[in-house]
Design a protein around this motif. Structure first.
Motif, PDB file in Angstrom:
ATOM      1  N   UNK A  50       0.787  -1.228  -0.079  1.00  0.00           N
ATOM      2  CA  UNK A  50      -0.084  -0.133  -0.001  1.00  0.00           C
ATOM      3  C   UNK A  50       0.935   1.269  -0.020  1.00  0.00           C
ATOM      4  N   UNK A  51       0.677   2.199  -0.827  1.00  0.00           N
ATOM      5  CA  UNK A  51       1.263   3.531  -0.985  1.00  0.00           C
ATOM      6  C   UNK A  51       0.374   4.766  -0.464  1.00  0.00           C
ATOM      7  N   UNK A  52       0.706   5.106   0.766  1.00  0.00           N
ATOM      8  CA  UNK A  52      -0.121   6.089   1.270  1.00  0.00           C
ATOM      9  C   UNK A  52      -1.889   5.528   1.294  1.00  0.00           C
ATOM     10  N   UNK A  53      -2.083   4.512   2.029  1.00  0.00           N
ATOM     11  CA  UNK A  53      -3.352   3.997   1.811  1.00  0.00           C
ATOM     12  C   UNK A  53      -4.388   5.118   2.445  1.00  0.00           C
ATOM     13  N   UNK A  54      -5.556   5.338   1.946  1.00  0.00           N
ATOM     14  CA  UNK A  54      -6.503   6.331   2.353  1.00  0.00           C
ATOM     15  C   UNK A  54      -7.420   5.520   3.559  1.00  0.00           C
ATOM     16  N   UNK A  55      -6.814   5.124   4.791  1.00  0.00           N
ATOM     17  CA  UNK A  55      -7.436   4.356   5.631  1.00  0.00           C
ATOM     18  C   UNK A  55      -8.029   5.263   6.869  1.00  0.00           C
ATOM     19  N   UNK A  56      -8.139   6.555   6.735  1.00  0.00           N
ATOM     20  CA  UNK A  56      -8.575   7.557   7.488  1.00  0.00           C
ATOM     21  C   UNK A  56      -8.325   9.189   7.042  1.00  0.00           C
ATOM     22  N   UNK A  57      -9.207   9.875   7.591  1.00  0.00           N
ATOM     23  CA  UNK A  57      -8.976  11.329   7.068  1.00  0.00           C
ATOM     24  C   UNK A  57      -9.038  12.195   8.450  1.00  0.00           C
ATOM     25  N   UNK A  58      -8.164  13.328   8.271  1.00  0.00           N
ATOM     26  CA  UNK A  58      -8.033  14.173   9.498  1.00  0.00           C
ATOM     27  C   UNK A  58      -8.681  15.523   8.770  1.00  0.00           C
ATOM     28  N   UNK A  59      -9.959  15.476   9.011  1.00  0.00           N
ATOM     29  CA  UNK A  59     -10.811  16.879   8.514  1.00  0.00           C
ATOM     30  C   UNK A  59     -10.656  18.000   9.502  1.00  0.00           C
ATOM     31  N   UNK A  60     -10.306  19.125   8.905  1.00  0.00           N
ATOM     32  CA  UNK A  60     -10.259  20.310   9.742  1.00  0.00           C
ATOM     33  C   UNK A  60     -11.562  20.972  10.425  1.00  0.00           C
ATOM     34  N   UNK A  61     -12.478  20.156  10.205  1.00  0.00           N
ATOM     35  CA  UNK A  61     -13.888  20.629  10.745  1.00  0.00           C
ATOM     36  C   UNK A  61     -14.320  19.751  11.808  1.00  0.00           C
ATOM     37  N   UNK A  62     -14.910  20.107  12.742  1.00  0.00           N
ATOM     38  CA  UNK A  62     -15.424  19.238  13.783  1.00  0.00           C
ATOM     39  C   UNK A  62     -16.166  17.942  13.348  1.00  0.00           C
ATOM     40  N   UNK A  63     -16.031  16.784  14.017  1.00  0.00           N
ATOM     41  CA  UNK A  63     -16.834  15.545  13.403  1.00  0.00           C
ATOM     42  C   UNK A  63     -18.352  15.937  13.376  1.00  0.00           C
ATOM     43  N   UNK A  64     -19.130  16.570  14.344  1.00  0.00           N
ATOM     44  CA  UNK A  64     -20.398  16.978  14.114  1.00  0.00           C
ATOM     45  C   UNK A  64     -20.932  17.689  12.981  1.00  0.00           C
ATOM     46  N   UNK A  65     -19.732  18.437  12.309  1.00  0.00           N
ATOM     47  CA  UNK A  65     -20.008  19.275  11.102  1.00  0.00           C
ATOM     48  C   UNK A  65     -19.948  18.395   9.842  1.00  0.00           C
ATOM     49  N   UNK A  66     -18.875  17.553   9.795  1.00  0.00           N
ATOM     50  CA  UNK A  66     -18.516  16.688   8.975  1.00  0.00           C
ATOM     51  C   UNK A  66     -19.847  15.547   8.759  1.00  0.00           C
TER      52      UNK A  66
END
Length: 232
Positions: free
Chosen positions: A97-113
């Protein structure tokens, strides 16, 4: 889903699942394909960009294509890593795997996302941020950046978040290459799934093949396709 086969007479197969927005016509993708094709018959998979269901539109088509292959090595980048982590393949030898997308670090709070993802809308309108070349890799071309998705839909956000939350355990034959400064995927999610001895770090952007450090690591990538975790 589009698949391009690069066959220079190699006896072994490699299924290479590209990331979100990657295309075989991109110069840096082709650089990696050419290197892998020195040892393997390469089946390069281009994933559709705007989807509403990861399993139906990414996982299932890739798995069904792989059913026609016998023994093969798996190489997957970013969204390709999310896709193939959900797929059970018969005959796969090693998973790289090259930089697998197994999670994101969103700049917005989870309730907003969560609120955005709950909208019943499949039309892309959420800006993806227009990443600079350094975030992708210092070798990223203008054409490559122009082809990158510039918006996502709530439906896309919803299905990919669900896919992150339901990832199965990592397989024993899996290794990953990533950078701790990745601005696209969350490297902590990679560390949560694989032990340190199955991760190789590099300096650069999200795409190893678009980073100038690629020449120092590509042989290890190829060796990992053949030997799995022992190559690290």
């Amino acid at each position: 889903m589009q698949v391009r086969v690069y066959d220079d007479g190699a006896e072994r197969d490699c299924l290479f699942v590209l990331g979100w927005g990657n295309r075989c016509r991109h110069e840096n993708v082709q650089w990696l394909v050419d290197r892998v094709a020195e040892r393997y018959r390469v089946h390069a998979v281009e994933l559709p960009t705007h989807i509403t269901d990861v399993r139906q539109e990414w996982v299932t088509p890739v798995r069904e294509y792989a059913e026609d292959l016998d023994e093969f090595a798996l190489l997957a980048h970013s969204a390709g890593g999310l896709t193939t982590a959900h797929a059970d393949f018969d005959g796969v030898t090693n998973r790289v795997y090259l930089s697998p997308w197994w999670g994101s670090d969103f700049p917005l709070p989870d309730p907003v996302v969560d609120a955005i993802a709950s909208l019943p809308v499949s039309k892309p309108f959420i800006p993806t941020g227009g990443l600079e070349a350094e975030a992708i890799g210092n070798l990223a071309t203008a054409a490559q950046l122009a082809d990158g998705p510039d918006a996502a839909s709530p439906a896309f956000l919803r299905t990919t978040r669900r896919a992150h939350a339901t990832l199965p355990p990592a397989r024993e034959n899996a290794v990953a290459f990533c950078t701790l400064t990745d601005e696209v995927v969350d490297p902590r999610a990679i560390g949560a799934r694989l032990s340190a001895d199955r991760i190789r770090l590099y300096d650069g952007g999200h795409e190893l093949f678009s980073s100038s450090s690629r020449d120092r690591h590509v042989d290890t990538v190829l060796d990992a396709l053949t030997d799995g975790p022992a190559a690290l």
